[in-house]
Design an enzyme around this catalytic site. Structure first.
Site, short mmCIF file in Angstrom:
data_model
loop_
_atom_site.label_atom_id
_atom_site.label_comp_id
_atom_site.label_asym_id
_atom_site.label_seq_id
_atom_site.Cartn_x
_atom_site.Cartn_y
_atom_site.Cartn_z
CG HIS A 160 -10.94 -5.06 -5.48
ND1 HIS A 160 -9.78 -5.20 -6.20
CD2 HIS A 160 -11.87 -4.63 -6.36
CE1 HIS A 160 -10.00 -4.85 -7.45
NE2 HIS A 160 -11.27 -4.50 -7.58
CG ASP A 368 -5.62 -7.95 3.18
OD1 ASP A 368 -6.39 -7.32 2.44
OD2 ASP A 368 -4.51 -7.51 3.56
C1 GDG Z 1 -7.76 -3.82 -1.29
C2 GDG Z 1 -7.97 -5.13 -0.50
C3 GDG Z 1 -6.63 -6.35 -2.21
C4 GDG Z 1 0.91 0.98 0.67
N1 GDG Z 1 1.67 1.93 1.23
C5 GDG Z 1 2.15 2.68 0.25
C6 GDG Z 1 1.67 2.18 -0.95
N2 GDG Z 1 0.92 1.15 -0.67
C7 GDG Z 1 0.29 0.30 -1.71
C8 GDG Z 1 0.87 -1.09 -1.68
C9 GDG Z 1 -0.19 -1.88 -2.41
C10 GDG Z 1 -1.45 -1.10 -2.04
O1 GDG Z 1 -1.06 0.17 -1.53
C11 GDG Z 1 -2.21 -1.80 -0.94
O2 GDG Z 1 -2.82 -2.93 -1.47
P1 GDG Z 1 -3.26 -4.13 -0.55
O3 GDG Z 1 -3.67 -5.23 -1.44
O4 GDG Z 1 -2.12 -4.52 0.33
O5 GDG Z 1 -4.43 -3.61 0.40
P2 GDG Z 1 -5.76 -2.65 0.29
O6 GDG Z 1 -5.39 -1.24 0.11
O7 GDG Z 1 -6.54 -2.95 1.51
O8 GDG Z 1 -6.51 -3.16 -1.02
C12 GDG Z 1 -6.81 -6.09 -0.72
C13 GDG Z 1 -6.57 -5.04 -3.01
O9 GDG Z 1 -7.70 -4.20 -2.70
C14 GDG Z 1 -6.58 -5.31 -4.52
O10 GDG Z 1 -7.65 -6.10 -4.89
O11 GDG Z 1 -5.41 -7.04 -2.40
O12 GDG Z 1 -7.03 -7.30 -0.04
O13 GDG Z 1 -8.14 -4.86 0.90
O14 GDG Z 1 -0.02 -1.79 -3.80
O15 GDG Z 1 2.13 -1.08 -2.28
N3 GDG Z 1 1.96 2.69 -2.16
C15 GDG Z 1 2.78 3.76 -2.17
N4 GDG Z 1 3.29 4.32 -1.04
C16 GDG Z 1 3.00 3.80 0.19
O16 GDG Z 1 3.49 4.30 1.20
N5 GDG Z 1 3.11 4.30 -3.35
#
Ligand code: GDG
Length: 464
Positions: A160, A368
């Site tokens: 990921h 990322d």
């Molecule tokens: C890894 C990789 C890759 C955030 N704040 C809240 C909340 N979130 C949710 C977001 C989003 C998720 O968390 C974060 O996903 P990201 O993709 O932005 O980043 P990582 O956590 O680092 O994820 C990344 C991912 O895996 C999938 O393959 O895209 O590059 O690093 O869904 O909305 N959710 C809630 N409250 C919050 O305050 N409910």
């Protein structure tokens, strides 16, 4: 007669569905959907520690035909495997942060031991007809260990997060062992072509392997398929969230507190890979260079705390809070506070409402894998008045979302100017850009990602 579908077995460090469904992240939701549709088994860590790291797996039924099986870790394992090797060595390194990576033999040993123990437990629960799909940087050795237990079925792996260039990855003392172990997977999925290329370059230049046709790479007597398969979101589901009562309530709340000033939003786990400090400085530069924006914009950063046990994360939190305080002190007026930073999390519906209220979303990670926030922001917009996405050139999502305003997240000036462009962008251009991004987000969904990966895994022959 149609062939019987193989059972899907998913392995990830954290397993879902999470207790508060509202708070489930993109990955958990995507995988939960796949399992719900196909049935199967979800295996991983219970989230608990116990003295003997309990060897008797606990099984619960989460949906029809879908079971979740978890085991505990000991305190020592949690420390060496999760906080140590996974998050002090691999996470910074794979995000190109050699300066933050720490290496020690003890956590390396524990990481491999946890991979072995988890694979041994799983081997008792699977048969060779199953499709096993392992997730992320916690389990690089899992497939190799499962093979040692005699498993002959298909094993896929999805990373990921980014895979850094071999010049950086080779700093890891066990980098050769780790990548050789990865060759036990039949298919390895990456978020982008860049990650795939970096992995193949490691195999060729460090391990003396060779690239073959069909995306295959061979090292010694092992061959795997390396593919770029970008992850997506449940776009329709998220767009529906944005119209829910809870979302509307949050949308209105944001509009109320911003008193119809332009709202800028950022949503990220509090993590040094997300470029939060640079982003805040970019916002400060906007206020310096464009005095007309003072009092007219408001920046809300949602940054739920993450891995706070690690120093680098605790230090980041202090730095960000000080920086926000300094910028607010410098520019605030009696009736206006430029930056609001919140370390609590919201439900996904609330988040969708916040995205919809924001004229601009800043997604400016220094590196990322993909970044799902960028896709969620696009999915949540109001077609009549869509906002503008500012996106880092170093987010995996950039490959698909070229119609965002693309910035170098290390450049304060570029962020400031992109903000000004976004804040003054005519409706027509906002709509044009958004339509094209929307098309991508609604096509490249979590379901499409899952199907593409599993189709590829099903297409390879079984191990001899
Ligand atoms: C890894 C990789 C890759 C955030 N704040 C809240 C909340 N979130 C949710 C977001 C989003 C998720 O968390 C974060 O996903 P990201 O993709 O932005 O980043 P990582 O956590 O680092 O994820 C990344 C991912 O895996 C999938 O393959 O895209 O590059 O690093 O869904 O909305 N959710 C809630 N409250 C919050 O305050 N409910």
């Amino acid at each position: 007669m149609a062939e019987k579908q193989r059972r899907l077995v998913v392995v990830s460090n954290r397993v879902g569905p999470l207790k508060d469904e509202g708070k489930a992240g993109g990955l958990a939701v995507g995988l939960a959907d796949a399992l719900r549709r196909r049935g199967g088994l979800w295996f991983g860590w219970s989230g608990e520690t116990s003295e003997d790291g309990t060897d008797s797996p606990e099984q619960t039924e989460i949906y029809d035909h879908t079971a979740m099986t978890t085991i505990d870790m000991t305190e020592e394992e949690l420390d060496g495997f999760y906080l140590g090797y996974a998050n002090r060595s691999l996470w910074p390194l794979l995000h190109y942060r050699l300066d933050l990576a720490e290496f020690d033999d003890q956590s390396d040993r524990i990481y491999r031991r946890v991979n072995r123990r988890f694979a041994e437990r799983l081997s008792a629960l699977v048969d060779d007809e199953d499709l096993v799909w392992i997730h992320d940087y916690h389990f690089f050795y899992f497939g190799d260990e499962l093979r040692r237990c005699g498993f002959k079925g298909r094993i896929g792996f999805f990373l990921h997060i980014p895979f850094c260039p071999p010049e950086v990855f080779s700093a890891l003392p066990s980098s050769h062992d780790l990548v050789k172990a990865m060759l036990a997977y039949d298919v390895i999925g990456f978020q982008t072509e860049t990650d795939r290329r970096n992995f193949c370059a490691f195999c060729v230049h460090e391990l003396g392997g060779e690239e073959l046709d069909g995306g295959r790479v061979r090292v010694g007597d092992r061959t795997t398929i390396a593919a770029a398969i970008p992850i997506g979101i449940d776009a329709e589901g998220f767009a529906r969230f944005a119209l829910s009562a809870e979302a509307v309530e949050h949308e209105e709340m944001v509009r109320d507190i911003s008193r119809h000033r332009h709202q800028i939003v950022g949503v990220d786990r509090m993590d040094y890979s997300k470029g939060l400090v640079q982003r805040m400085k970019g916002f400060e530069r906007l206020l310096e260079n464009h005095p007309g924006e003072r009092g007219n914009v408001q920046f809300l950063q949602v940054a739920p705390l993450s891995r706070s046990e690690l120093n680098a994360y605790a230090e980041l939190r202090d730095e960000l809070e000080q920086l926000a305080g300094r910028i607010n002190g410098r520019f605030a007026r009696l009736d206006w506070t430029p930056i609001q930073i919140m370390t609590r999390g919201f439900t996904r519906r609330a988040l969708a409402g916040i995205y919809r209220a924001a004229r601009v979303c800043m997604v400016t990670p220094l590196r990322d894998g993909m970044n799902l926030v960028a896709k969620e922001y696009v999915a949540a917009q109001n077609p009549d008045d869509p906002g503008v996405l500012i996106l880092s050139r170093f987010a995996g999502a950039r490959a698909e979302l070229e119609d965002a305003l693309i910035v170098n997240p290390f450049s304060t000036d570029e962020i400031a100017e992109a903000l000004e462009t976004a804040l003054t962008m005519p409706l027509e251009e906002r709509q044009r850009r958004w339509e094209r991004m929307r098309e991508r987000v609604f096509t490249g969904t979590a379901e499409a990602w899952c199907n593409e990966f599993l189709d590829l895994l099903e297409s390879v022959p079984d191990a001899a």
